[in-house]
Design a protein around this motif. Structure first.
Motif, PDB file in Angstrom:
ATOM      1  N   GLY A 121       0.884  -1.947   0.271  1.00 58.65           N
ATOM      2  CA  GLY A 121       0.114  -0.038   0.074  1.00 58.65           C
ATOM      3  C   GLY A 121       0.682   1.352   0.490  1.00 58.65           C
ATOM      4  O   GLY A 121       0.620   2.150  -0.621  1.00 58.65           O
ATOM      5  N   GLY A 122       1.652   1.387   0.318  1.00 61.28           N
ATOM      6  CA  GLY A 122       3.150   2.117   0.448  1.00 61.28           C
ATOM      7  C   GLY A 122       3.555   3.245  -1.126  1.00 61.28           C
ATOM      8  O   GLY A 122       3.199   2.270  -2.296  1.00 61.28           O
ATOM      9  N   SER A 123       4.224   3.279  -1.356  1.00 61.63           N
ATOM     10  CA  SER A 123       4.643   4.538  -2.690  1.00 61.63           C
ATOM     11  C   SER A 123       6.416   4.559  -1.921  1.00 61.63           C
ATOM     12  O   SER A 123       6.728   4.534  -1.707  1.00 61.63           O
ATOM     13  CB  SER A 123       4.107   5.907  -2.392  1.00 61.63           C
ATOM     14  OG  SER A 123       2.598   5.626  -2.543  1.00 61.63           O
ATOM     15  N   LEU A 124       6.496   4.548  -3.654  1.00 62.46           N
ATOM     16  CA  LEU A 124       8.438   4.629  -3.755  1.00 62.46           C
ATOM     17  C   LEU A 124       8.202   5.421  -5.276  1.00 62.46           C
ATOM     18  O   LEU A 124       7.603   5.464  -6.149  1.00 62.46           O
ATOM     19  CB  LEU A 124       9.137   3.580  -3.763  1.00 62.46           C
ATOM     20  CG  LEU A 124       9.018   2.413  -2.021  1.00 62.46           C
ATOM     21  CD1 LEU A 124      10.102   1.243  -2.796  1.00 62.46           C
ATOM     22  CD2 LEU A 124      10.427   3.363  -2.054  1.00 62.46           C
ATOM     23  N   ARG A 125       9.319   6.657  -5.113  1.00 63.03           N
ATOM     24  CA  ARG A 125       9.817   6.771  -6.193  1.00 63.03           C
ATOM     25  C   ARG A 125      11.080   6.220  -6.986  1.00 63.03           C
ATOM     26  O   ARG A 125      12.311   7.035  -6.301  1.00 63.03           O
ATOM     27  CB  ARG A 125       9.448   8.353  -6.041  1.00 63.03           C
ATOM     28  CG  ARG A 125       9.909   8.824  -7.957  1.00 63.03           C
ATOM     29  CD  ARG A 125       9.917  10.155  -8.145  1.00 63.03           C
ATOM     30  NE  ARG A 125      11.651  10.768  -7.282  1.00 63.03           N
ATOM     31  CZ  ARG A 125      11.540  12.200  -7.510  1.00 63.03           C
ATOM     32  NH1 ARG A 125      10.946  13.026  -8.224  1.00 63.03           N
ATOM     33  NH2 ARG A 125      12.700  12.576  -6.939  1.00 63.03           N
ATOM     34  N   LEU A 126      11.360   5.813  -8.263  1.00 60.72           N
ATOM     35  CA  LEU A 126      12.431   5.087  -8.446  1.00 60.72           C
ATOM     36  C   LEU A 126      12.933   6.590  -9.980  1.00 60.72           C
ATOM     37  O   LEU A 126      12.142   7.071 -10.308  1.00 60.72           O
ATOM     38  CB  LEU A 126      11.910   4.272  -9.296  1.00 60.72           C
ATOM     39  CG  LEU A 126      12.128   3.090  -8.194  1.00 60.72           C
ATOM     40  CD1 LEU A 126      11.730   1.922  -9.404  1.00 60.72           C
ATOM     41  CD2 LEU A 126      12.245   2.628  -7.069  1.00 60.72           C
ATOM     42  N   ASN A 171      18.562  14.375 -18.006  1.00 64.34           N
ATOM     43  CA  ASN A 171      17.920  13.500 -18.959  1.00 64.34           C
ATOM     44  C   ASN A 171      17.840  12.186 -17.426  1.00 64.34           C
ATOM     45  O   ASN A 171      19.011  11.364 -17.095  1.00 64.34           O
ATOM     46  CB  ASN A 171      19.789  13.359 -18.915  1.00 64.34           C
ATOM     47  CG  ASN A 171      20.657  14.080 -20.287  1.00 64.34           C
ATOM     48  OD1 ASN A 171      19.662  14.325 -21.359  1.00 64.34           O
ATOM     49  ND2 ASN A 171      21.488  14.108 -20.320  1.00 64.34           N
ATOM     50  N   THR A 172      16.810  12.389 -17.155  1.00 66.04           N
ATOM     51  CA  THR A 172      16.692  11.313 -16.436  1.00 66.04           C
ATOM     52  C   THR A 172      15.063  11.473 -16.064  1.00 66.04           C
ATOM     53  O   THR A 172      14.200  11.721 -16.623  1.00 66.04           O
ATOM     54  CB  THR A 172      16.441  12.431 -14.317  1.00 66.04           C
ATOM     55  OG1 THR A 172      17.970  12.560 -14.194  1.00 66.04           O
ATOM     56  CG2 THR A 172      15.714  11.471 -14.156  1.00 66.04           C
ATOM     57  N   VAL A 173      14.804   9.716 -16.524  1.00 59.90           N
ATOM     58  CA  VAL A 173      13.878   8.826 -15.994  1.00 59.90           C
ATOM     59  C   VAL A 173      13.317   8.922 -14.746  1.00 59.90           C
ATOM     60  O   VAL A 173      14.047   8.292 -13.931  1.00 59.90           O
ATOM     61  CB  VAL A 173      13.615   7.894 -17.299  1.00 59.90           C
ATOM     62  CG1 VAL A 173      14.557   7.107 -16.779  1.00 59.90           C
ATOM     63  CG2 VAL A 173      12.023   7.397 -16.817  1.00 59.90           C
ATOM     64  N   TYR A 174      12.192   8.579 -13.689  1.00 53.35           N
ATOM     65  CA  TYR A 174      11.525   8.311 -12.959  1.00 53.35           C
ATOM     66  C   TYR A 174      10.049   7.722 -12.717  1.00 53.35           C
ATOM     67  O   TYR A 174       9.746   7.558 -14.125  1.00 53.35           O
ATOM     68  CB  TYR A 174      10.233   9.818 -12.113  1.00 53.35           C
ATOM     69  CG  TYR A 174      11.324  10.889 -12.044  1.00 53.35           C
ATOM     70  CD1 TYR A 174      11.768  12.137 -12.745  1.00 53.35           C
ATOM     71  CD2 TYR A 174      12.322  10.783 -11.023  1.00 53.35           C
ATOM     72  CE1 TYR A 174      12.216  12.922 -12.652  1.00 53.35           C
ATOM     73  CE2 TYR A 174      13.447  12.505 -10.419  1.00 53.35           C
ATOM     74  CZ  TYR A 174      13.197  13.121 -12.233  1.00 53.35           C
ATOM     75  OH  TYR A 174      14.352  14.875 -11.478  1.00 53.35           O
ATOM     76  N   LEU A 175      10.158   6.344 -11.951  1.00 52.70           N
ATOM     77  CA  LEU A 175       9.098   6.247 -11.913  1.00 52.70           C
ATOM     78  C   LEU A 175       8.240   5.885 -10.250  1.00 52.70           C
ATOM     79  O   LEU A 175       9.040   5.536  -9.567  1.00 52.70           O
ATOM     80  CB  LEU A 175       9.168   4.129 -11.937  1.00 52.70           C
ATOM     81  CG  LEU A 175       8.477   3.585 -12.424  1.00 52.70           C
ATOM     82  CD1 LEU A 175       7.589   3.705 -13.619  1.00 52.70           C
ATOM     83  CD2 LEU A 175       8.003   2.142 -12.423  1.00 52.70           C
ATOM     84  N   HIS A 176       7.107   6.701 -10.447  1.00 50.06           N
ATOM     85  CA  HIS A 176       6.329   6.718  -9.508  1.00 50.06           C
ATOM     86  C   HIS A 176       5.562   5.543  -9.028  1.00 50.06           C
ATOM     87  O   HIS A 176       4.854   5.158  -9.730  1.00 50.06           O
ATOM     88  CB  HIS A 176       5.490   8.172  -9.279  1.00 50.06           C
ATOM     89  CG  HIS A 176       5.715   9.326  -9.595  1.00 50.06           C
ATOM     90  ND1 HIS A 176       6.323  10.128  -9.314  1.00 50.06           N
ATOM     91  CD2 HIS A 176       6.626  10.059 -10.829  1.00 50.06           C
ATOM     92  CE1 HIS A 176       7.863  10.982  -9.500  1.00 50.06           C
ATOM     93  NE2 HIS A 176       6.883  10.758 -10.946  1.00 50.06           N
ATOM     94  N   MET A 177       5.242   5.348  -7.906  1.00 50.02           N
ATOM     95  CA  MET A 177       4.943   3.441  -7.256  1.00 50.02           C
ATOM     96  C   MET A 177       4.078   3.667  -6.436  1.00 50.02           C
ATOM     97  O   MET A 177       4.767   4.360  -5.556  1.00 50.02           O
ATOM     98  CB  MET A 177       5.939   2.612  -7.346  1.00 50.02           C
ATOM     99  CG  MET A 177       7.076   2.194  -8.513  1.00 50.02           C
ATOM    100  SD  MET A 177       7.979   0.546  -8.293  1.00 50.02           S
ATOM    101  CE  MET A 177       9.119   1.507  -6.902  1.00 50.02           C
ATOM    102  N   ASN A 178       3.083   3.468  -6.530  1.00 45.20           N
ATOM    103  CA  ASN A 178       1.707   4.115  -5.847  1.00 45.20           C
ATOM    104  C   ASN A 178       1.308   2.374  -5.246  1.00 45.20           C
ATOM    105  O   ASN A 178       0.957   1.811  -6.467  1.00 45.20           O
ATOM    106  CB  ASN A 178       0.707   4.643  -5.700  1.00 45.20           C
ATOM    107  CG  ASN A 178       1.715   5.879  -5.925  1.00 45.20           C
ATOM    108  OD1 ASN A 178       2.717   6.946  -5.745  1.00 45.20           O
ATOM    109  ND2 ASN A 178       1.143   7.046  -7.336  1.00 45.20           N
TER     110      ASN A 178
END
Length: 119
Positions: A15-20, A76-83
């Motif tokens: 249920g938590g979140s992380l951002r890569l 020059n960055t890519v992100y992955l927001h994971m909820n």
């Protein structure tokens, strides 16, 4: 030469979140498609999400509505927001970038970052 550095993985409860994040540096003229893959123990690496240079995104079915891929071209960055993370999201996550460098297109992988979701 192009280097990719990933960050942002870790241990989180369901249920938590992380951002890569995945930052590229080096001899970069432009970056075309950017993507995130993941590989769980005993399983093949799978494509999670992609984003093109014009911002078009795609997602694997299991993460739709929970994950968001984005990019910052100036960095020059890519992100992955994971909820709404689930235990089945546990894997090593890798970024993959298509880079135009020194007149040639090449594909580069990040070093991988561990994401562990506890139930």
């Amino acid at each position: 030469q192009v280097q990719l550095v990933e960050s942002g993985g870790g241990l989180v409860q369901a249920g938590g979140s992380l951002r890569l994040s995945c930052a590229a540096s080096g001899s970069i003229s432009s970056i075309n498609a950017m993507g995130w893959y993941r590989q769980a123990p005993g399983r093949q690496r799978e494509l999670v999400a992609t984003i093109t240079s014009d911002g078009t995104t795609t997602y694997t079915t299991s993460v739709k509505g929970r994950f968001t891929i984005s990019r910052d071209n100036a960095k020059n960055t890519v992100y992955l927001h994971m909820n709404s993370l689930k235990p089945e999201d546990t894997a090593v996550y890798y970024c993959n970038l298509g880079v135009l460098t020194r007149g040639s297109n090449a594909n580069y992988w990040g070093q991988g970052t561990q994401v562990t979701v506890s139930s």
